[in-house]
Design an enzyme around this catalytic site. Structure first.
Site, PDB file in Angstrom:
ATOM      1  N   ASP A  41     -31.584  72.424  21.550  1.00 17.83           N
ATOM      2  CA  ASP A  41     -32.398  71.794  21.040  1.00 17.83           C
ATOM      3  C   ASP A  41     -31.194  72.339  19.647  1.00 17.83           C
ATOM      4  OD1 ASP A  41     -35.192  73.075  22.119  1.00 17.83           O
ATOM      5  OD2 ASP A  41     -33.415  73.932  20.719  1.00 17.83           O
ATOM      6  N   HIS A  96     -25.292  76.840  26.459  1.00 17.89           N
ATOM      7  CA  HIS A  96     -25.115  75.862  26.740  1.00 17.89           C
ATOM      8  C   HIS A  96     -24.734  75.028  26.359  1.00 17.89           C
ATOM      9  CE1 HIS A  96     -27.785  78.383  30.146  1.00 17.89           C
ATOM     10  NE2 HIS A  96     -26.178  78.466  30.760  1.00 17.89           N
ATOM     11  N   CYS A 147     -14.946  64.718  23.971  1.00 18.70           N
ATOM     12  CA  CYS A 147     -14.747  63.526  24.962  1.00 18.70           C
ATOM     13  C   CYS A 147     -13.950  64.279  25.823  1.00 18.70           C
ATOM     14  CB  CYS A 147     -13.693  63.026  23.638  1.00 18.70           C
ATOM     15  SG  CYS A 147     -12.915  62.242  24.416  1.00 18.70           S
ATOM     16  N   SER A 177     -36.736  81.586  31.959  1.00 18.81           N
ATOM     17  CA  SER A 177     -37.507  82.755  33.559  1.00 18.81           C
ATOM     18  C   SER A 177     -36.610  83.837  34.129  1.00 18.81           C
ATOM     19  CB  SER A 177     -37.583  81.115  34.383  1.00 18.81           C
ATOM     20  OG  SER A 177     -36.300  80.337  34.303  1.00 18.81           O
ATOM     21  N   GLU A 227     -44.797  84.841  31.120  1.00 18.69           N
ATOM     22  CA  GLU A 227     -45.014  85.165  32.516  1.00 18.69           C
ATOM     23  C   GLU A 227     -44.538  86.057  32.873  1.00 18.69           C
ATOM     24  OE1 GLU A 227     -46.245  81.644  34.669  1.00 18.69           O
ATOM     25  OE2 GLU A 227     -44.314  81.447  34.726  1.00 18.69           O
TER      26      GLU A 227
HETATM   27  C1  BV8 Z   1     -21.032  79.267  35.121  1.00 18.01           C
HETATM   28  C2  BV8 Z   1     -27.710  72.176  31.218  1.00 18.01           C
HETATM   29  C3  BV8 Z   1     -19.629  80.120  35.496  1.00 18.01           C
HETATM   30  C4  BV8 Z   1     -28.080  72.286  29.800  1.00 18.01           C
HETATM   31  C5  BV8 Z   1     -28.197  74.352  32.062  1.00 18.01           C
HETATM   32  C6  BV8 Z   1     -23.204  78.075  43.270  1.00 18.01           C
HETATM   33  C7  BV8 Z   1     -22.958  77.661  42.847  1.00 18.01           C
HETATM   34  C8  BV8 Z   1     -22.435  77.487  41.361  1.00 18.01           C
HETATM   35  C9  BV8 Z   1     -22.548  78.397  40.597  1.00 18.01           C
HETATM   36  C10 BV8 Z   1     -23.812  79.288  41.138  1.00 18.01           C
HETATM   37  C11 BV8 Z   1     -24.312  79.160  42.047  1.00 18.01           C
HETATM   38  N1  BV8 Z   1     -25.029  80.458  42.141  1.00 18.01           N
HETATM   39  C12 BV8 Z   1     -25.427  80.528  41.095  1.00 18.01           C
HETATM   40  C13 BV8 Z   1     -24.628  80.303  40.427  1.00 18.01           C
HETATM   41  C14 BV8 Z   1     -24.597  80.289  38.818  1.00 18.01           C
HETATM   42  C15 BV8 Z   1     -25.318  79.007  37.994  1.00 18.01           C
HETATM   43  C16 BV8 Z   1     -26.429  79.548  38.271  1.00 18.01           C
HETATM   44  O1  BV8 Z   1     -26.900  80.799  37.797  1.00 18.01           O
HETATM   45  N2  BV8 Z   1     -27.102  79.136  38.979  1.00 18.01           N
HETATM   46  C17 BV8 Z   1     -28.617  79.568  39.678  1.00 18.01           C
HETATM   47  C18 BV8 Z   1     -30.028  77.449  39.541  1.00 18.01           C
HETATM   48  C19 BV8 Z   1     -28.509  80.162  40.837  1.00 18.01           C
HETATM   49  N3  BV8 Z   1     -25.013  79.024  36.863  1.00 18.01           N
HETATM   50  C20 BV8 Z   1     -23.404  78.775  36.503  1.00 18.01           C
HETATM   51  O2  BV8 Z   1     -23.739  77.436  36.503  1.00 18.01           O
HETATM   52  C21 BV8 Z   1     -23.702  78.761  34.626  1.00 18.01           C
HETATM   53  N4  BV8 Z   1     -22.186  78.053  35.204  1.00 18.01           N
HETATM   54  O3  BV8 Z   1     -21.671  79.860  36.072  1.00 18.01           O
HETATM   55  O4  BV8 Z   1     -20.209  79.179  35.514  1.00 18.01           O
HETATM   56  C22 BV8 Z   1     -18.614  80.774  35.127  1.00 18.01           C
HETATM   57  C23 BV8 Z   1     -19.652  82.610  33.715  1.00 18.01           C
HETATM   58  C24 BV8 Z   1     -19.698  82.851  33.423  1.00 18.01           C
HETATM   59  C25 BV8 Z   1     -17.911  83.321  33.240  1.00 18.01           C
HETATM   60  C26 BV8 Z   1     -17.293  82.188  33.312  1.00 18.01           C
HETATM   61  C27 BV8 Z   1     -17.227  81.827  34.812  1.00 18.01           C
HETATM   62  C28 BV8 Z   1     -23.804  77.865  33.500  1.00 18.01           C
HETATM   63  C29 BV8 Z   1     -25.396  76.860  33.584  1.00 18.01           C
HETATM   64  C30 BV8 Z   1     -25.744  76.308  32.345  1.00 18.01           C
HETATM   65  C31 BV8 Z   1     -26.477  75.114  33.715  1.00 18.01           C
HETATM   66  N5  BV8 Z   1     -27.183  74.339  32.378  1.00 18.01           N
HETATM   67  N6  BV8 Z   1     -29.299  72.528  32.165  1.00 18.01           N
HETATM   68  C32 BV8 Z   1     -30.237  71.107  29.599  1.00 18.01           C
HETATM   69  O5  BV8 Z   1     -29.902  69.656  30.309  1.00 18.01           O
HETATM   70  O6  BV8 Z   1     -30.639  71.607  28.775  1.00 18.01           O
HETATM   71  S1  BV8 Z   1     -29.204  75.714  33.129  1.00 18.01           S
HETATM   72  C33 BV8 Z   1     -30.936  75.184  32.138  1.00 18.01           C
HETATM   73  O7  BV8 Z   1     -31.587  76.396  32.470  1.00 18.01           O
HETATM   74  C34 BV8 Z   1     -31.037  74.823  31.191  1.00 18.01           C
HETATM   75  O8  BV8 Z   1     -29.637  75.581  30.511  1.00 18.01           O
HETATM   76  C35 BV8 Z   1     -32.068  76.013  30.718  1.00 18.01           C
HETATM   77  O9  BV8 Z   1     -31.825  76.314  29.620  1.00 18.01           O
HETATM   78  C36 BV8 Z   1     -31.518  76.783  31.860  1.00 18.01           C
HETATM   79  C37 BV8 Z   1     -32.531  77.898  31.383  1.00 18.01           C
HETATM   80  O10 BV8 Z   1     -34.019  77.968  31.575  1.00 18.01           O
HETATM   81  P1  BV8 Z   1     -35.188  78.434  30.809  1.00 18.01           P
HETATM   82  O11 BV8 Z   1     -34.476  78.616  29.492  1.00 18.01           O
HETATM   83  O12 BV8 Z   1     -35.570  80.118  31.225  1.00 18.01           O
HETATM   84  O13 BV8 Z   1     -35.960  77.685  30.491  1.00 18.01           O
HETATM   85  P2  BV8 Z   1     -37.232  77.713  32.729  1.00 18.01           P
HETATM   86  O14 BV8 Z   1     -38.030  76.673  32.276  1.00 18.01           O
HETATM   87  O15 BV8 Z   1     -36.166  77.927  33.290  1.00 18.01           O
HETATM   88  O16 BV8 Z   1     -37.939  78.955  31.960  1.00 18.01           O
HETATM   89  C38 BV8 Z   1     -39.136  78.980  30.710  1.00 18.01           C
HETATM   90  C39 BV8 Z   1     -39.743  80.400  30.782  1.00 18.01           C
HETATM   91  O17 BV8 Z   1     -40.742  79.799  29.128  1.00 18.01           O
HETATM   92  C40 BV8 Z   1     -40.873  80.382  31.647  1.00 18.01           C
HETATM   93  O18 BV8 Z   1     -40.502  82.154  31.758  1.00 18.01           O
HETATM   94  C41 BV8 Z   1     -41.996  80.542  30.987  1.00 18.01           C
HETATM   95  O19 BV8 Z   1     -42.948  81.541  31.868  1.00 18.01           O
HETATM   96  C42 BV8 Z   1     -41.790  80.837  29.764  1.00 18.01           C
HETATM   97  N7  BV8 Z   1     -42.312  79.990  28.593  1.00 18.01           N
HETATM   98  C43 BV8 Z   1     -42.770  78.833  29.142  1.00 18.01           C
HETATM   99  N8  BV8 Z   1     -44.272  78.447  27.645  1.00 18.01           N
HETATM  100  C44 BV8 Z   1     -44.055  79.403  26.559  1.00 18.01           C
HETATM  101  C45 BV8 Z   1     -42.784  80.693  27.548  1.00 18.01           C
HETATM  102  N9  BV8 Z   1     -42.530  81.092  26.830  1.00 18.01           N
HETATM  103  C46 BV8 Z   1     -43.207  81.889  25.266  1.00 18.01           C
HETATM  104  N10 BV8 Z   1     -44.152  81.193  24.832  1.00 18.01           N
HETATM  105  C47 BV8 Z   1     -44.249  79.792  25.727  1.00 18.01           C
HETATM  106  N11 BV8 Z   1     -45.448  79.122  24.706  1.00 18.01           N
END
Ligand code: BV8
Length: 234
Positions: free
Chosen positions: A94, A109, A117, A178, A204
């Site tokens: 955002d 991200h 494109c 998270s 949390e």
């Molecule tokens: C990469 C798109 C290589 C954008 C997102 C197996 C196969 C392939 C890849 C992998 C694999 N195993 C691991 C990986 C790597 C993978 C990965 O990490 N997978 C995970 C699931 C295990 N990562 C990737 O593929 C990345 N690329 O690794 O490339 C590389 C890397 C480096 C150098 C060279 C090569 C790409 C990752 C990006 C994926 N795209 N989304 C979109 O649609 O928005 S991910 C998605 O999760 C979003 O981008 C988001 O930003 C991201 C993280 O989520 P959070 O922001 O943490 O949000 P979440 O809901 O999880 O948590 C919110 C938190 O806030 C909670 O803790 C909550 O308690 C708290 N909260 C809630 N309310 C409040 C609050 N805190 C304070 N106040 C509040 N009011």
């Protein structure tokens, strides 16, 4: 000189939660309604592009109505008033950091309000809906426009710049994430290696909470302004 003069801040969906934007992994979050393999991977886009276009069109429309909250404004104020260097690295797509006045900012991200494109690699501001039959204003080819968002398996933006900032920082603050998604979830380890003090501000404990030297639990709009004020007082 203040105690910390090289500050890196990582933000996630929790920072925008109080602006009304859904997080991913909370109980009613985005991944409770969509399978990330369908809407946030290149394979999902190839399989069903219209589902992915609609997923991001819906989030872009919601994002365009959202307003920054007190946590976004506190970060922008820190950048303005702190004599040191403050880099904000956000996982959020955002535009709320910019809307609050944050400037030294990396969208690792991508951004919902820009298109990419696949024919000419141009990134362009894009506030309307995206679709397959649109013409790229840069190369004038049809059918190449996709959301400028980093999907799973794709390489996040500006990793070299982020790595350099982490290696030089003396304070690393993680807000509203998270700690599930790499490489962002691994930044705290890089900051520790650099000898930085590490702080988590989150509703949390995150999956990487145990790495942080200091942790505060609560809502971002309360925690962030009060914590960042302590940095401006020293
Ligand atoms: C990469 C798109 C290589 C954008 C997102 C197996 C196969 C392939 C890849 C992998 C694999 N195993 C691991 C990986 C790597 C993978 C990965 O990490 N997978 C995970 C699931 C295990 N990562 C990737 O593929 C990345 N690329 O690794 O490339 C590389 C890397 C480096 C150098 C060279 C090569 C790409 C990752 C990006 C994926 N795209 N989304 C979109 O649609 O928005 S991910 C998605 O999760 C979003 O981008 C988001 O930003 C991201 C993280 O989520 P959070 O922001 O943490 O949000 P979440 O809901 O999880 O948590 C919110 C938190 O806030 C909670 O803790 C909550 O308690 C708290 N909260 C809630 N309310 C409040 C609050 N805190 C304070 N106040 C509040 N009011």
């Amino acid at each position: 000189m203040p105690r910390y003069d090289k500050i890196v801040v990582l933000t996630g969906a929790g920072l925008s939660a109080e602006s009304g934007l859904a997080t991913f992994r909370d109980k009613d979050g985005i991944w409770a309604r969509y399978d990330y393999r369908d809407v946030a991977t290149p394979e999902g886009f190839a399989r069903n592009p219209s589902l992915v276009y609609e997923f991001y069109n819906m989030r872009r429309r919601e994002g365009s109505k959202a307003k920054p909250n007190a946590a976004h404004y506190a970060l922008a104020q820190l950048q303005r008033q702190h004599p040191g260097e403050v880099l904000v690295v956000t996982q959020n797509i955002d535009g709320l950091h910019e809307a609050a006045g944050t400037t030294n900012l990396i969208h690792m991200h991508g951004e919902m309000a820009t298109s990419l494109c696949t024919n000419c690699d141009a990134r362009q501001p894009w506030r309307e809906d995206l679709a397959a039959e649109l013409v790229c204003p840069e190369c004038e080819l049809v059918g190449g426009l996709r959301p400028n968002v980093v999907w799973f398996g794709e390489i996040p933006y500006e990793m070299d710049r982020i790595a350099a900032a982490l290696a030089a920082c003396n304070l690393f603050i993680s807000i509203g994430t998270s700690g599930n998604v790499y490489p962002a979830a691994g930044f705290v380890a890089g900051a520790i290696e650099a000898g930085a003090h590490t702080v988590e501000l989150n509703l949390e404990p995150s999956d990487t909470a145990s790495y942080f030297a200091e942790r505060h639990q609560g809502a971002a709009t309360e925690l962030v302004p009060s914590y960042l004020n302590t940095l401006l007082e020293v």
